[in-house]
Design an enzyme around this catalytic site. Structure first.
Site, PDB file in Angstrom:
ATOM      1  N   ASN A  59       0.804  -1.225   0.000  1.00  0.00           N
ATOM      2  CA  ASN A  59       0.000   0.000   0.000  1.00  0.00           C
ATOM      3  C   ASN A  59       0.835   1.272   0.000  1.00  0.00           C
ATOM      4  OD1 ASN A  59       0.397  -1.423   2.549  1.00  0.00           O
ATOM      5  ND2 ASN A  59      -0.415   0.427   3.503  1.00  0.00           N
TER       6      ASN A  59
ATOM      7  N   CYS B 291      -2.869   5.072   7.359  1.00  0.00           N
ATOM      8  CA  CYS B 291      -3.351   4.453   8.590  1.00  0.00           C
ATOM      9  C   CYS B 291      -2.400   4.714   9.744  1.00  0.00           C
ATOM     10  CB  CYS B 291      -3.501   2.948   8.398  1.00  0.00           C
ATOM     11  SG  CYS B 291      -4.517   2.573   6.993  1.00  0.00           S
TER      12      CYS B 291
ATOM     13  N   GLN C  30      -4.670  -4.064  -2.276  1.00  0.00           N
ATOM     14  CA  GLN C  30      -4.197  -3.044  -3.221  1.00  0.00           C
ATOM     15  C   GLN C  30      -4.010  -3.615  -4.628  1.00  0.00           C
ATOM     16  OE1 GLN C  30      -4.131   0.078  -2.514  1.00  0.00           O
ATOM     17  NE2 GLN C  30      -4.131   0.112  -0.257  1.00  0.00           N
TER      18      GLN C  30
ATOM     19  N   THR D  45     -26.809  -9.501   9.156  1.00  0.00           N
ATOM     20  CA  THR D  45     -27.547  -9.114   7.948  1.00  0.00           C
ATOM     21  C   THR D  45     -26.608  -8.435   6.961  1.00  0.00           C
ATOM     22  OG1 THR D  45     -29.528  -8.912   9.243  1.00  0.00           O
ATOM     23  CG2 THR D  45     -29.541  -7.768   7.119  1.00  0.00           C
TER      24      THR D  45
ATOM     25  N   SER E 130     -10.959  -5.281  -0.053  1.00  0.00           N
ATOM     26  CA  SER E 130     -11.702  -4.189   0.572  1.00  0.00           C
ATOM     27  C   SER E 130     -12.381  -3.334  -0.488  1.00  0.00           C
ATOM     28  CB  SER E 130     -10.704  -3.335   1.362  1.00  0.00           C
ATOM     29  OG  SER E 130     -11.362  -2.278   1.975  1.00  0.00           O
ATOM     30  N   GLY E 131     -13.650  -2.966  -0.257  1.00  0.00           N
ATOM     31  CA  GLY E 131     -14.384  -2.193  -1.261  1.00  0.00           C
ATOM     32  C   GLY E 131     -13.947  -0.740  -1.368  1.00  0.00           C
ATOM     33  N   HIS E 132     -13.590  -0.136  -0.219  1.00  0.00           N
ATOM     34  CA  HIS E 132     -13.382   1.318  -0.261  1.00  0.00           C
ATOM     35  C   HIS E 132     -12.066   1.726  -0.919  1.00  0.00           C
ATOM     36  CE1 HIS E 132     -10.519   2.085   3.196  1.00  0.00           C
ATOM     37  NE2 HIS E 132     -10.937   0.883   3.562  1.00  0.00           N
TER      38      HIS E 132
HETATM   39  N1  PLP Z   1      -4.327  -4.260   3.791  1.00  0.00           N
HETATM   40  C1  PLP Z   1      -3.856  -3.281   3.022  1.00  0.00           C
HETATM   41  C2  PLP Z   1      -2.717  -3.545   2.102  1.00  0.00           C
HETATM   42  C3  PLP Z   1      -4.416  -2.013   3.083  1.00  0.00           C
HETATM   43  O1  PLP Z   1      -3.937  -1.031   2.314  1.00  0.00           O
HETATM   44  C4  PLP Z   1      -5.486  -1.793   3.984  1.00  0.00           C
HETATM   45  C5  PLP Z   1      -6.035  -0.425   4.148  1.00  0.00           C
HETATM   46  O2  PLP Z   1      -5.294   0.531   4.282  1.00  0.00           O
HETATM   47  C6  PLP Z   1      -5.976  -2.853   4.753  1.00  0.00           C
HETATM   48  C7  PLP Z   1      -5.362  -4.073   4.626  1.00  0.00           C
HETATM   49  C8  PLP Z   1      -7.149  -2.687   5.674  1.00  0.00           C
HETATM   50  O3  PLP Z   1      -8.327  -2.586   4.902  1.00  0.00           O
HETATM   51  P1  PLP Z   1      -9.756  -2.134   5.495  1.00  0.00           P
HETATM   52  O4  PLP Z   1      -9.699  -0.660   5.618  1.00  0.00           O
HETATM   53  O5  PLP Z   1     -10.753  -2.562   4.466  1.00  0.00           O
HETATM   54  O6  PLP Z   1      -9.957  -2.843   6.780  1.00  0.00           O
END
Ligand code: PLP
Length: 777
Positions: A171, A350, A201, A259, A221-223
Site C-alpha cells: 500500500n 493508517c 491493493q 444481515t 476491501s471495497g473502499h
Molecule cells: N491491507 C492493506 C494492504 C491495506 O492497504 C489496507 C487499508 O489501508 C488494509 C489491509 C485494511 O483494509 P480495510 O480498511 O478494508 O480494513
C-alpha cells in the site's frame, strides 16, 4: 507576495491518495441509494423484497468469483479487509491449535509475515497467537531494497511455520510480489501451511487468478476501489480450514453471520460490472495508467529536480508513487500540497502520526528517505484531464517554493504555468527569521536596505535551507556565529563560512577579527554593523566558558544611555521557562550569575530573547515574562540571592534536570511541561459573527509564504509565517490589546502561535480551530 491571477480562485480538489481510500463513484452511490430506498429487503426474507435483495448478493458473489478467478473457492462478504485478515488468521490458527494439541508440542514454531505488510496483519497475528495460546514466534520475512520478499528466508523458515502471510501489492510503495515464485517456494518447503495473501491493493490494478495458486485466504476491501467503506470480501480456497469470525443468524452459509450490507454490495456490484466490462462506464486500462504514472513522474522531476523515488517502477503497480524531496520533511510537502489542494499522504495513511515509514525502513532505504516519504496514489477511475491538472498543479506548488526561496529555480520549471516570472515575484526579506530543528533554533537577521545578513547558531539540519536563501535572495553574509560550542547539536558554521566568507578572519565561534568597539556604561564591547543596526558581542559565560550573547540594537550614540535592544541572541543562558544547565566541564554557575545580571543591565525587561533552544514551541520570551515563572532567575535579577546561594541552588537543580529527550541533550536546567494557556477558539460561524462585531479584528494566516501564495481565504489579509513570528511579536509589542485571529491548515500551528502570543502578554488572541481543513477557503 503577488499572487498569480490564475491561482487566486479556489482550487479544484486533486485527490492522489487512492491507496488510503477512494471516492464512491456516482453509479455505485446511486446503486447503494436505490437499495436503501426501494430494493431494501432483507436477503434472508422469503417474500419478494427479500428475494430481490438476495439476488443482489448472489450476483455480486458471482462477479467477485470471476474477477479474482476463484473457480471452486468460496467468496465471503465481510466489512472490509481487516475483518478478512482476522477471519483468515483465526481460521488457520484454530486449525493449527487442534493439530498442535495432538502432536506438535515440543517444537517451537513461527508465524511468518512480510516485513512490509499492512499493520493489520502482524497485529492480528499477535492478537490471535496470544488469545489462542499458540505462543509461536512471530517473525517478519525480510525484503530486499526493491521490497521483494526474501525467498531464501522463506524456504528456510517455512517448514517450521504454522502460517505465512504475504501481500500482493504494497500500500505504500505499490511494490508487487511474484506470486507464482512465492507459491513454488512455499509449497516446495511446506505443502500444507496456511497461506494468506492480502490482495487489497491489487484489486483493479493487477490480474488475479487465485484458483491457479495455492493461496488459502485472500482478503479484499471495497473502499479502496470506489465502493463505500464497510464492505469487503474474502476468497477462501476450497477445503481450506475455516472458523467463522462472527456467529449468529447463519448468513453467508453460516460462514459470516449478520444481515448483509446490501447498499455496500449493490455498490460493489457496480464496480465489479465496470471491471468485467459489463457496464457503460469503464475503468482506465492498465496500459494508460502506466502513461499517467510517467506523466506524474515527469512533472515531479521537473518541479523537484532533486527528487528521489523510493521504489523501482519495474516491480510496482502503475498507480502508486512514493518519493522524497531532499531538504523537505514529509510534513512540509503535505502542507505545500494541501495548500495547492492536492491530497497526498506521508507514508501510510493508517499510521500518519508516525514520522517514518516502516516499509521503507524494511527496504533498507536511507533514514532521510523514510522520514520524508510522500505517497501519491490514484485508481483506475483516474482521467487524463485530472492527471493534466495534477501535473500543472505540482509544478505551481514547486514554483511557490522557488518564490519563497526555499528552493532555487534550476530553470527547469515552466514559469508559463504560473503566469509570472520567478525573479520579480520573490518576497523581500527584512528582519528576523527563526528556523527550527527539533528543540533547537537557528536565527537569520537580514537588513533589507543593505541586503546584509547574519546567521546565529546555524544548525546543520537547516544548512541547505540557509544557503539556498542566501543565494536566492542575493544576500551579503556579514558573519555566521555560534553563541557557544554546542554540546547537543552540530553547527554548520564552518561549512557556510568556508563557502560564503572564505576571506574572513574570525575566532572559532565565527566572531570576525578586528570588529569595532564601543563603550556602554564604562564597559567596552565589540560590534558589527548590519544596515542601521549594530550586533554587539557580550561575553556571558556560565553554561560554557565560551558562551556569548549577541545583541541586535540601535547604534550607540551616547555611552551613558540605555541600549535599545531589539533581539538578544543569548544561546543557552536564558531559555523559555529555563536557564541553561551549568554542569558541563566548562560550565560555571558563579559566572552564570554575573552573566544574568549583566544581561539584565543591558537588555532590560522587554527586549526579545532569542535562545538557541525552544523545547515547547514558545518562539521567544523576555525577562519580564521569565521572571514571573522562573523564581531562580527572578531572585538573581532582583538581587534577592547572592552568588553563593545561586551556585548552590543551581548545582542542586542541575542534578535533577532532564538530560535527554529522545536523541536530544536538553540544555535548559528547568525543563518542565509546557505552560498551557487558554486561547479563544473560533469556528467559521463564530468567526464570521466576531468579524462583523469588531471591525478592528486582524485575521492572520500563519502558514509559510508558499502555502499562503498558493491559496488563502481572502479575509486573511496578512501572512505571518511561524518562521517570522518573533519579528511579528517585536512589531506588535506596543499593540498587545489588538484582537488577532490566526489560521493555518489544520489548526495545529495556529494554536501553538496563539498560545505563544498569549504567553507573551497579547491579550486578545484566538485561532480558527480545525483551520482551513474544516472551514472552506
Ligand atoms: N491491507 C492493506 C494492504 C491495506 O492497504 C489496507 C487499508 O489501508 C488494509 C489491509 C485494511 O483494509 P480495510 O480498511 O478494508 O480494513
Amino acid at each position: 507576495m503577488n499572487l498569480p491571477k490564475n491561482i487566486q480562485q479556489p482550487l479544484s480538489l486533486i485527490y492522489l491518495d487512492a491507496n488510503a481510500t477512494t471516492q464512491v463513484l456516482p453509479q455505485a452511490a446511486s446503486a447503494a441509494l436505490s437499495t436503501m430506498e426501494t430494493l431494501f429487503g432483507n436477503p434472508s426474507s422469503s417474500h419478494i423484497s427479500g428475494l430481490q435483495a438476495k439476488q443482489i448478493v448472489d450476483k455480486t458473489r458471482q462477479q467477485a468469483k470471476r474477477i479474482v478467478g476463484a473457480a471452486e473457492g468460496k467468496i465471503i462478504f465481510t466489512s472490509g479487509a481487516t475483518e478478512g485478515i482476522q477471519t483468515a488468521i483465526l481460521s488457520a490458527l484454530v486449525n493449527v491449535k487442534k493439530t498442535l494439541n495432538k502432536s506438535l508440542n515440543n517444537k517451537s514454531y513461527s508465524l511468518l509475515y512480510g516485513a512490509t505488510e499492512h499493520k493489520a496483519v502482524p497485529e492480528s497475528l499477535k492478537h490471535w497467537n496470544k488469545i489462542l495460546e499458540i505462543n509461536a514466534e512471530i517473525k517478519a520475512i525480510p525484503v530486499d531494497e526493491k521490497g521483494r520478499l526474501d525467498l531464501e528466508f522463506i524456504a528456510k523458515e517455512v517448514p517450521n511455520a504454522l502460517m505465512i502471510c504475504t501481500m500482493a501489492v504494497n500500500n505504500e510503495t505499490g511494490v508487487y510480489q511474484d506470486i507464482s515464485l512465492l507459491d513454488q517456494t512455499i509449497r516446495a518447503n511446506n505443502p500444507n501451511i496456511a497461506w494468506m495473501v492480502d490482495c487489497v491493493q491489487a484489486l483493479g490494478k493487477t490480474d488475479l487468478v487465485l484458483a491457479q495458486t495455492s493461496i488459502d485466504y485472500a482478503p479484499f476491501s471495497g473502499h479502496k476501489l470506489y465502493a463505500p467503506k464497510g464492505i469487503g470480501f474474502m476468497y477462501v480456497k476450497e477445503k481450506a480450514p475455516f472458523t467463522a469470525f462472527i456467529a449468529g443468524g447463519g448468513q453467508e452459509s453460516g460462514l459470516r453471520s449478520g444481515t448483509e450490507n446490501l447498499p455496500g454490495l449493490a455498490a460493489l456490484s457496480e464496480i465489479f460490472s465496470m471491471l468485467l466490462g459489463e457496464s457503460e462506464a469503464s475503468f482506465t486500462p492498465i496500459k494508460t495508467l502506466h502513461l499517467y504514472r510517467q506523466q506524474l513522474v515527469s512533472a515531479l522531476t521537473q518541479a523537484f529536480p532533486e527528487i528521489t523515488f523510493n521504489h523501482s517502477f519495474e516491480n510496482s503497480v502503475a498507480t502508486t508513487l512514493n518519493f522524497a524531496i531532499p531538504g523537505f520533511s514529509s510534513k512540509e510537502i503535505m502542507d505545500l500540497f494541501d495548500a495547492a489542494n492536492i491530497r497526498v499522504s506521508s507514508g501510510s495513511a493508517c499510521s500518519s502520526k508516525v514520522t517514518r515509514s516502516f516499509v521503507l525502513d524494511a527496504m533498507g532505504l536511507p533514514a532521510w528517505q523514510s522520514e520524508s516519504a510522500i505517497r501519491m496514489s490514484f485508481g483506475p477511475a483516474m482521467t487524463q484531464t485530472e492527471i493534466d491538472i495534477a501535473c500543472s498543479r505540482i509544478v505551481s506548488a514547486a514554483q511557490a517554493l522557488v518564490q519563497s526561496c526555499l528552493t532555487l529555480d534550476k530553470k527547469n520549471i515552466d514559469t508559463q504555468t504560473m503566469n509570472t516570472s520567478s525573479t520579480t515575484n520573490k518576497t523581500e526579506l527584512d528582519g528576523l527569521v527563526q528556523f527550527k530543528a527539533g528543540g533547537s533554533c537557528s536565527w537569520l537577521y537580514v537588513d533589507k536596505k543593505t541586503r546584509s545578513a547574519v546567521f546565529i547558531d546555524p544548525l546543520s539540519e537547516v544548512s541547505e535551507r540557509l544557503q539556498t536563501l542566501l543565494t536566492c535572495r542575493g544576500l551579503n553574509l556579514v558573519a555566521v556565529i555560534d553563541t557557544h560550542g554546542h554540546a547537543d547539536h552540530k553547527s554548520c558554521r564552518n561549512g557556510i563560512a568556508k563557502k560564503f566568507l572564505a576571506e574572513q578572519q574570525t575566532d572559532y565561534l565565527g566572531w570576525p577579527a578586528g570588529a569595532q568597539t564601543t563603550t556602554i556604561h564604562g564597559q567596552t564591547f565589540q560590534y558589527l554593523i548590519l544596515g542601521d543596526k549594530w550586533l554587539i558581542k557580550v561575553a556571558t559565560p556560565g553554561h560554557t566558558d565560551d558562551s556569548m550573547s549577541l545583541l541586535l540594537c540601535d547604534p550607540v550614540t551616547d555611552s551613558a544611555e540605555k541600549l535599545q535592544v531589539h533581539y538578544a541572541f543569548c544561546g543557552d543562558l536564558i531559555l523559555m521557562d529555563s536557564i541553561g544547565r551549568s554542569n558541563f566541564s566548562t560550565s560555571s554557575a558563579p559566572a552564570m550569575y554575573s552573566s544574568l545580571k549583566l544581561m539584565k543591565s543591558l537588555i532590560g525587561n522587554n527586549s526579545l530573547i532569542c535562545p538557541s533552544h525552544d523545547y515547547h514551541n514558545e518562539f521567544t520570551t523576555c525577562l519580564e515574562t521569565e521572571m514571573t515563572r522562573n523564581s531562580l532567575l527572578r531572585q538573581v535579577i532582583n538581587s534577592e540571592i547572592d552568588i553563593e546561594e545561586f551556585t548552590s541552588k543551581k548545582i542542586k537543580m542541575d542534578k535533577d534536570i532532564i538530560n535527554e529527550s529522545g536523541s536530544e541533550i536538553m540544555c535548559g536546567a528547568l525543563i518542565g511541561a509546557c505552560q498551557k494557556v487558554v486561547v479563544r477558539e473560533y469556528d467559521s460561524v463564530s468567526l464570521t459573527k466576531a468579524v462583523k462585531k469588531s471591525s478592528d479584528m486582524k485575521l492572520i494566516d500563519i502558514r509559510e509564504p508558499h502555502e499562503y501564495a498558493l491559496q488563502h481565504d481572502e479575509k486573511f489579509t496578512s501572512n505571518v509565517p511561524l518562521t517570522r513570528l518573533v519579528q511579528f511579536v517585536k512589531e506588535q509589542q506596543q499593540n498587545k490589546e489588538q484582537e488577532f485571529v490566526l489560521v493555518c491548515r489544520s489548526g495545529g500551528r495556529s494554536q501553538l502561535a496563539a498560545q505563544a502570543l498569549a504567553r507573551l502578554g497579547f491579550e486578545n488572541v484566538g485561532h480558527l480551530k480545525g483551520g482551513y481543513a474544516l472551514h472552506q477557503y
